[in-house]
Design a protein around this motif. Structure first.
Motif, mmCIF file in Angstrom:
data_model
loop_
_atom_site.group_PDB
_atom_site.id
_atom_site.type_symbol
_atom_site.label_atom_id
_atom_site.label_comp_id
_atom_site.label_asym_id
_atom_site.label_seq_id
_atom_site.Cartn_x
_atom_site.Cartn_y
_atom_site.Cartn_z
ATOM 1 N N ILE A 149 1.087 -1.175 0.449
ATOM 2 C CA ILE A 149 0.091 -0.405 -0.267
ATOM 3 C C ILE A 149 0.974 0.867 0.373
ATOM 4 O O ILE A 149 0.676 2.330 -0.600
ATOM 5 N N PHE A 150 2.053 1.527 0.793
ATOM 6 C CA PHE A 150 2.605 2.459 1.220
ATOM 7 C C PHE A 150 4.260 2.149 1.507
ATOM 8 O O PHE A 150 4.952 1.311 1.581
ATOM 9 N N SER A 151 5.473 2.533 0.521
ATOM 10 C CA SER A 151 6.787 1.800 0.357
ATOM 11 C C SER A 151 7.339 3.838 0.582
ATOM 12 O O SER A 151 7.224 4.713 0.382
ATOM 13 N N ILE A 152 8.546 3.592 1.279
ATOM 14 C CA ILE A 152 9.389 4.378 1.491
ATOM 15 C C ILE A 152 11.181 4.031 0.361
ATOM 16 O O ILE A 152 11.172 2.633 1.238
ATOM 17 N N THR A 153 11.015 4.378 -0.553
ATOM 18 C CA THR A 153 12.144 3.643 -1.312
ATOM 19 C C THR A 153 13.784 4.767 -0.763
ATOM 20 O O THR A 153 13.322 5.487 -0.019
ATOM 21 N N LYS A 154 14.694 4.103 -0.556
ATOM 22 C CA LYS A 154 16.360 4.533 -0.381
ATOM 23 C C LYS A 154 15.876 5.955 -1.339
ATOM 24 O O LYS A 154 16.744 7.204 -0.268
ATOM 25 N N GLU A 155 15.938 5.838 -2.693
ATOM 26 C CA GLU A 155 16.070 7.549 -3.373
ATOM 27 C C GLU A 155 15.001 7.849 -2.175
ATOM 28 O O GLU A 155 15.310 9.213 -2.384
ATOM 29 N N ASP A 156 13.647 7.527 -2.298
ATOM 30 C CA ASP A 156 12.700 8.652 -1.635
ATOM 31 C C ASP A 156 13.121 9.184 -0.271
ATOM 32 O O ASP A 156 13.782 10.347 -0.271
ATOM 33 N N LEU A 157 14.082 8.490 -0.156
ATOM 34 C CA LEU A 157 15.228 8.781 1.469
ATOM 35 C C LEU A 157 15.835 10.171 1.682
ATOM 36 O O LEU A 157 15.988 11.009 1.341
ATOM 37 N N ASN A 170 16.011 11.807 -0.812
ATOM 38 C CA ASN A 170 15.623 13.231 -2.171
ATOM 39 C C ASN A 170 15.572 14.206 -0.997
ATOM 40 O O ASN A 170 15.473 15.354 -1.215
ATOM 41 N N GLU A 171 14.550 13.489 0.386
ATOM 42 C CA GLU A 171 14.220 14.267 1.401
ATOM 43 C C GLU A 171 15.439 14.656 1.930
ATOM 44 O O GLU A 171 15.861 15.899 2.715
ATOM 45 N N ALA A 172 16.200 13.737 1.759
ATOM 46 C CA ALA A 172 17.654 14.257 2.434
ATOM 47 C C ALA A 172 18.370 16.160 2.093
ATOM 48 O O ALA A 172 18.960 16.625 2.536
ATOM 49 N N MET A 173 18.305 15.364 1.098
ATOM 50 C CA MET A 173 19.489 16.445 0.255
ATOM 51 C C MET A 173 18.537 18.084 0.003
ATOM 52 O O MET A 173 18.716 18.787 0.183
ATOM 53 N N GLN A 174 16.858 17.265 0.111
ATOM 54 C CA GLN A 174 15.705 18.659 0.635
ATOM 55 C C GLN A 174 16.014 19.448 1.845
ATOM 56 O O GLN A 174 16.077 20.300 1.789
ATOM 57 N N ARG A 175 16.215 18.713 2.824
ATOM 58 C CA ARG A 175 16.554 19.179 3.934
ATOM 59 C C ARG A 175 17.458 18.970 4.387
ATOM 60 O O ARG A 175 17.710 20.013 5.275
ATOM 61 N N ILE A 176 18.463 19.179 4.108
ATOM 62 C CA ILE A 176 19.632 18.950 4.809
ATOM 63 C C ILE A 176 21.170 19.630 4.443
ATOM 64 O O ILE A 176 22.232 19.870 4.121
ATOM 65 N N GLY A 177 20.604 19.252 2.274
ATOM 66 C CA GLY A 177 21.561 19.870 0.781
ATOM 67 C C GLY A 177 22.880 18.335 1.105
ATOM 68 O O GLY A 177 23.755 18.668 0.550
ATOM 69 N N ARG A 178 22.786 16.954 1.463
ATOM 70 C CA ARG A 178 23.416 16.080 0.930
ATOM 71 C C ARG A 178 22.922 14.672 1.577
ATOM 72 O O ARG A 178 21.961 14.880 1.750
ATOM 73 N N ASN A 179 23.348 13.821 0.437
ATOM 74 C CA ASN A 179 22.960 12.040 0.629
ATOM 75 C C ASN A 179 23.397 11.804 2.291
ATOM 76 O O ASN A 179 24.113 12.137 2.187
ATOM 77 N N LEU A 180 22.104 11.401 2.435
ATOM 78 C CA LEU A 180 22.946 9.836 3.760
ATOM 79 C C LEU A 180 24.370 9.129 3.699
ATOM 80 O O LEU A 180 23.982 8.388 2.694
ATOM 81 N N THR A 181 24.696 9.363 4.176
ATOM 82 C CA THR A 181 25.796 7.858 4.386
ATOM 83 C C THR A 181 24.939 6.366 4.304
ATOM 84 O O THR A 181 23.810 6.510 4.960
ATOM 85 N N ASP A 182 25.567 4.924 4.749
ATOM 86 C CA ASP A 182 24.739 4.047 4.384
ATOM 87 C C ASP A 182 24.561 3.843 6.428
ATOM 88 O O ASP A 182 23.259 3.148 6.537
#
Length: 66
Positions: free
Chosen positions: A8-16, A18-30
């Motif tokens: 019904i709903f999922s959050i992908t690594k790409e979604d996460l 994208n949110e990180a880039m918008q909120r903190i300006g960078r991708n997350l580490t593993d």
């Protein structure tokens, strides 16, 4: 037709990321992704899902009354 095992709903690594880039300006580490995953799981399991279900079903009840 929605099947019993359909997602019904999922959050992908790409979604996460994208949110990180918008909120903190960078991708997350593993390691940060693992922390985020635990936080999302906790939030959904412990409070957000219950609030969401209550909102959804209340709205459905109200719509059926009209």
């Amino acid at each position: 037709m929605i099947m019993e095992q359909d997602i019904i709903f999922s959050i992908t690594k790409e979604d996460l990321q994208n949110e990180a880039m918008q909120r903190i300006g960078r991708n997350l580490t593993d390691d940060e992704i693992n922390v985020a995953k635990k936080g999302i799981e906790w939030g959904i399991a412990n409070s957000a899902l219950d609030i969401t279900y209550n909102t959804i079903f209340t709205e459905m009840i109200n719509e059926n009354r009209n």
